[in-house]
Design a protein around this motif. Structure first.
Motif, PDB file in Angstrom:
ATOM      1  N   LEU A  36       0.958  -1.114   0.030  1.00 36.79           N
ATOM      2  CA  LEU A  36      -0.079   0.102  -0.120  1.00 36.79           C
ATOM      3  C   LEU A  36       0.984   1.252   0.032  1.00 36.79           C
ATOM      4  N   ALA A  37       1.963   1.291   0.714  1.00 35.68           N
ATOM      5  CA  ALA A  37       2.636   2.515   1.105  1.00 35.68           C
ATOM      6  C   ALA A  37       3.787   2.624  -0.031  1.00 35.68           C
ATOM      7  N   VAL A  38       4.494   1.984  -0.632  1.00 30.67           N
ATOM      8  CA  VAL A  38       5.639   2.228  -1.610  1.00 30.67           C
ATOM      9  C   VAL A  38       5.610   1.656  -2.651  1.00 30.67           C
ATOM     10  N   SER A  39       5.095   0.393  -2.913  1.00 31.07           N
ATOM     11  CA  SER A  39       5.065  -0.493  -4.002  1.00 31.07           C
ATOM     12  C   SER A  39       6.492  -0.714  -4.615  1.00 31.07           C
ATOM     13  N   LEU A  40       7.490  -0.971  -3.649  1.00 33.02           N
ATOM     14  CA  LEU A  40       8.642  -1.222  -4.089  1.00 33.02           C
ATOM     15  C   LEU A  40       9.183  -2.621  -3.741  1.00 33.02           C
ATOM     16  N   ALA A  41       8.801  -3.339  -2.863  1.00 34.30           N
ATOM     17  CA  ALA A  41       9.052  -4.737  -2.546  1.00 34.30           C
ATOM     18  C   ALA A  41       7.852  -5.438  -2.134  1.00 34.30           C
ATOM     19  N   GLY A  42       7.833  -6.697  -2.853  1.00 33.20           N
ATOM     20  CA  GLY A  42       6.324  -7.541  -2.734  1.00 33.20           C
ATOM     21  C   GLY A  42       6.595  -8.343  -1.474  1.00 33.20           C
ATOM     22  N   CYS A  43       5.367  -9.100  -1.184  1.00 36.66           N
ATOM     23  CA  CYS A  43       5.604 -10.162  -0.408  1.00 36.66           C
ATOM     24  C   CYS A  43       6.400 -11.400  -0.550  1.00 36.66           C
ATOM     25  N   ALA A  44       6.717 -11.393  -1.899  1.00 35.26           N
ATOM     26  CA  ALA A  44       7.437 -12.763  -2.146  1.00 35.26           C
ATOM     27  C   ALA A  44       8.974 -12.369  -2.380  1.00 35.26           C
ATOM     28  N   GLY A  45       9.117 -10.962  -1.696  1.00 30.77           N
ATOM     29  CA  GLY A  45      10.660 -10.434  -1.661  1.00 30.77           C
ATOM     30  C   GLY A  45      11.238 -10.119  -3.076  1.00 30.77           C
ATOM     31  N   THR A  46      10.371  -9.741  -3.955  1.00 33.30           N
ATOM     32  CA  THR A  46      10.756  -9.044  -5.165  1.00 33.30           C
ATOM     33  C   THR A  46      11.523  -7.849  -5.135  1.00 33.30           C
ATOM     34  N   ARG A  47      12.595  -7.515  -5.723  1.00 35.45           N
ATOM     35  CA  ARG A  47      13.515  -6.390  -5.544  1.00 35.45           C
ATOM     36  C   ARG A  47      13.019  -5.355  -6.639  1.00 35.45           C
ATOM     37  N   PRO A  48      12.994  -4.030  -6.205  1.00 34.64           N
ATOM     38  CA  PRO A  48      12.463  -2.814  -6.985  1.00 34.64           C
ATOM     39  C   PRO A  48      13.478  -2.881  -8.137  1.00 34.64           C
ATOM     40  N   ASP A  49      12.969  -2.336  -9.251  1.00 32.94           N
ATOM     41  CA  ASP A  49      13.959  -1.983 -10.277  1.00 32.94           C
ATOM     42  C   ASP A  49      15.355  -1.477 -10.054  1.00 32.94           C
ATOM     43  N   VAL A 126      13.428   3.121   3.658  1.00 32.54           N
ATOM     44  CA  VAL A 126      14.221   4.464   3.135  1.00 32.54           C
ATOM     45  C   VAL A 126      13.421   4.936   2.008  1.00 32.54           C
ATOM     46  N   ALA A 127      12.859   4.076   1.212  1.00 31.74           N
ATOM     47  CA  ALA A 127      12.238   4.607  -0.021  1.00 31.74           C
ATOM     48  C   ALA A 127      10.989   5.500   0.278  1.00 31.74           C
ATOM     49  N   ALA A 128      10.194   4.884   1.271  1.00 28.96           N
ATOM     50  CA  ALA A 128       9.246   5.852   1.722  1.00 28.96           C
ATOM     51  C   ALA A 128       9.675   7.148   2.606  1.00 28.96           C
ATOM     52  N   GLU A 129      10.839   7.227   3.042  1.00 27.12           N
ATOM     53  CA  GLU A 129      11.455   8.376   3.686  1.00 27.12           C
ATOM     54  C   GLU A 129      11.847   9.437   2.657  1.00 27.12           C
ATOM     55  N   CYS A 130      12.367   8.927   1.658  1.00 21.19           N
ATOM     56  CA  CYS A 130      12.883   9.563   0.330  1.00 21.19           C
ATOM     57  C   CYS A 130      11.650  10.424  -0.235  1.00 21.19           C
ATOM     58  N   LEU A 131      10.580   9.416  -0.607  1.00 24.01           N
ATOM     59  CA  LEU A 131       9.315  10.195  -1.184  1.00 24.01           C
ATOM     60  C   LEU A 131       8.967  11.047  -0.208  1.00 24.01           C
ATOM     61  N   SER A 132       8.878  10.928   1.119  1.00 23.94           N
ATOM     62  CA  SER A 132       8.297  11.832   1.978  1.00 23.94           C
ATOM     63  C   SER A 132       9.062  13.173   1.986  1.00 23.94           C
ATOM     64  N   ALA A 133      10.260  12.904   2.030  1.00 21.66           N
ATOM     65  CA  ALA A 133      11.132  14.051   1.950  1.00 21.66           C
ATOM     66  C   ALA A 133      10.949  15.068   0.618  1.00 21.66           C
ATOM     67  N   ARG A 134      10.686  14.392  -0.724  1.00 26.37           N
ATOM     68  CA  ARG A 134      10.529  15.072  -1.718  1.00 26.37           C
ATOM     69  C   ARG A 134       9.228  15.811  -1.745  1.00 26.37           C
ATOM     70  N   SER A 135       8.371  15.119  -1.310  1.00 22.22           N
ATOM     71  CA  SER A 135       6.922  15.485  -1.270  1.00 22.22           C
ATOM     72  C   SER A 135       7.034  16.971  -0.319  1.00 22.22           C
ATOM     73  N   MET A 136       7.718  17.100   0.525  1.00 21.85           N
ATOM     74  CA  MET A 136       7.759  18.145   1.728  1.00 21.85           C
ATOM     75  C   MET A 136       8.921  19.092   1.116  1.00 21.85           C
ATOM     76  N   SER A 137       9.554  18.885  -0.098  1.00 20.47           N
ATOM     77  CA  SER A 137      10.307  20.035  -0.604  1.00 20.47           C
ATOM     78  C   SER A 137      11.512  20.119   0.275  1.00 20.47           C
ATOM     79  N   ILE A 138      12.175  18.969   0.939  1.00 22.90           N
ATOM     80  CA  ILE A 138      13.342  18.917   1.675  1.00 22.90           C
ATOM     81  C   ILE A 138      14.345  18.850   0.724  1.00 22.90           C
ATOM     82  N   SER A 139      15.507  19.786   0.805  1.00 25.90           N
ATOM     83  CA  SER A 139      16.566  19.798  -0.037  1.00 25.90           C
ATOM     84  C   SER A 139      17.391  18.143  -0.132  1.00 25.90           C
ATOM     85  N   THR A 140      17.729  17.885  -1.186  1.00 28.62           N
ATOM     86  CA  THR A 140      18.503  16.779  -1.041  1.00 28.62           C
ATOM     87  C   THR A 140      19.636  16.756  -0.225  1.00 28.62           C
TER      88      THR A 140
END
Length: 485
Positions: A36-49, A126-140
């Motif tokens: 639901l949150a990040v769609s980056l890692a599935g239940c079977a352990g599939t790695r993100p691209d 970590v991916a969720a945190e980075c997505l959050s930072a970008r949505s909040m316009s926090i500098s890289t």
């Protein structure tokens, strides 16, 4: 509309994220919220691209870390105390739902985020945190700094942390490698660079190796073991050392030029201090001259008191890295900003017909002092009064006299007048730079290291400038070289 099931699943992962009471992953709950949150890692352990260009290289199997990794080098008792399982018993875990956009940047007042030791869950967090930072316009830069600090405080293996940041698209590859090594030091340099290489195209090798080396240099600078001025400054500032008052650092959010083009107004004389070109590669004698000059300024200037500008006060201005405050002044110097100032000064001098003096600033070992009546290194007008000191050939034994001559209050009757620069020059009348002893060179009777520039119509400064240029031409002729224009 959120269902009760959604709250149950989110709450389960929040408990695992912050406290991880029993050390076991509840697979159903974890997989549900990750999908639901990040769609980056599935239940079977599939790695993100993987990033573009990485498909040709396979990532080796990842060992699941169940204990703090050995690189951390901490006492096992402390490591045990740091594990989230000791914070709260399982029956007292809070039931609030974990925000899908991450929690590191969402609530600055929250307890420190503890990332999961499981690589699959770690990457999703970590991916969720980075997505959050970008949505909040926090500098890289700010986002990466906070993320890397949290990864190390969570006792995450540096290679796993590097992979999570890269796959989470948290920052440019080189920035990730540099920051991980800068905070981890030499013991993590190899593993961080190796994991970055595995996840990147072959053409990125040089950038990764350079970033790792820069990170190690930065780690040494931040730990107080740097060897001199830095070229890795991220927070440039101008350090003020007044003859009356306390030292202060002024940062600028409006561009680097403002630091030396629009200095704090109100002082009587402004002396900008610049290091020589390629200062880190200078001979030991030249390095020692730089180090002693900054030691003297730091020791004897700015004796304390009110830091407010005064028209009867002199002030040294030194470009520094604000992150290195507390280190010796020589190590704080921002060499990149100093070089920028010196290059622009050289162009300005050439435009004013001072090509010979400009050549000295371009080729000399330095350091260089430029005293002006205005809070601007480059007044941009013909005839502006400046006193330029080239200390390239001056012996260390003379540097105290130089600092003392500049670091004095100015009589109120001379404040803002060219005569205040002439007074500094006159106090240095007995200081002589040694002449070259190269074969075929005849020593001149006067040293050439101090130049007073300005409009002769306003004071005697023009005559001083003319004498300086004449002495420089004589010295060139005696060296069998064409005189400087």
């Amino acid at each position: 509309m959120e269902t009760p099931l959604h709250h149950t699943l989110a709450a389960a992962v929040r408990r695992f994220r912050r406290f991880r009471a029993d050390g076991r992953v509840r697979s159903v709950a974890a997989c549900g919220v990750l999908g639901l949150a990040v769609s980056l890692a599935g239940c079977a352990g599939t790695r993100p691209d993987l990033p573009v260009g990485a498909a040709s290289e396979r990532v080796p199997p990842v060992a699941r870390a169940t204990e703090p990794p050995p690189w951390q080098g901490i006492d096992e008792t402390l490591a045990e105390d740091a594990r989230p399982s000791t914070l709260l018993p399982s029956d007292s875990l809070p039931g609030a739902a974990r925000p899908t956009e991450g929690i590191l940047f969402n609530d600055p007042g929250a307890p420190p985020v503890l990332f999961s030791q499981d690589p699959e869950i770690l990457r999703a967090e970590v991916a969720a945190e980075c997505l959050s930072a970008r949505s909040m316009s926090i500098s890289t830069r700010d986002g990466l700094d906070a993320l890397v600090s949290s990864l190390y405080s969570s006792v995450i293996d540096p290679a796993e942390g590097t992979e999570a940041l890269i796959l989470g698209n948290c920052a440019p590859l080189a920035d990730i490698v540099r920051e991980m090594v800068a905070k981890g030091g030499e013991q993590v340099q190899g593993s961080v660079a190796e994991r970055a290489l595995v996840l990147s195209a072959p053409r990125a090798r040089r950038a990764i190796e350079t970033a790792a080396a820069d990170g190690l240099t930065r780690h040494r600078e931040l730990s107080g073991s740097g060897s001199g001025p830095t070229r890795l400054a991220r927070d440039h500032a101008m350090a003020y050392f007044p003859s009356a008052g306390s030292a202060v650092r002024i940062e600028s959010s409006g561009g680097l030029d403002r630091l030396y083009r629009r200095a704090v107004s109100g002082f009587g004389v402004y002396t900008f201090v610049m290091v020589g070109p390629n200062v880190e590669r200078l001979a030991q004698t030249d390095q020692a001259r730089h180090q002693e000059l900054f030691r003297l300024v730091e020791t004897y200037a700015a004796v304390g008191g009110d830091a407010a500008p005064r028209p009867d006060a002199h002030v040294f201005l030194i470009p520094v890295d604000a992150e290195l405050g507390g280190m010796p002044l020589f190590n704080q110097v921002a060499a990149d900003l100093s070089d920028r100032m010196r290059r622009q000064l050289i162009e300005d001098l050439r435009g004013q017909g001072e090509a010979g003096l400009a050549a000295r600033l371009q080729k000399g070992a330095g350091p260089f002092l430029v005293a002006a009546l205005e809070p601007d290194l480059l007044p941009g007008r013909v005839g502006a009064h400046r006193l330029v000191a080239d200390l390239s050939e001056l012996g260390i034994e003379h540097l105290y006299a130089v600092v003392d001559a500049f670091d004095r209050d100015i009589g109120l009757d001379l404040a803002g007048r060219p005569e205040s620069l002439e007074a500094i020059r006159d106090r240095l009348g007995d200081v002589r730079a040694p002449q070259s002893s190269d074969a075929g060179t005849v020593a001149t009777s006067e040293s050439v290291w101090l130049f007073l520039l300005g409009d002769p119509g306003e004071s005697g400064a023009g005559a001083g400038a003319a004498i300086g240029r004449l002495m420089l031409g004589v010295a060139d002729l005696l060296k069998n070289e064409p005189p400087s224009a």
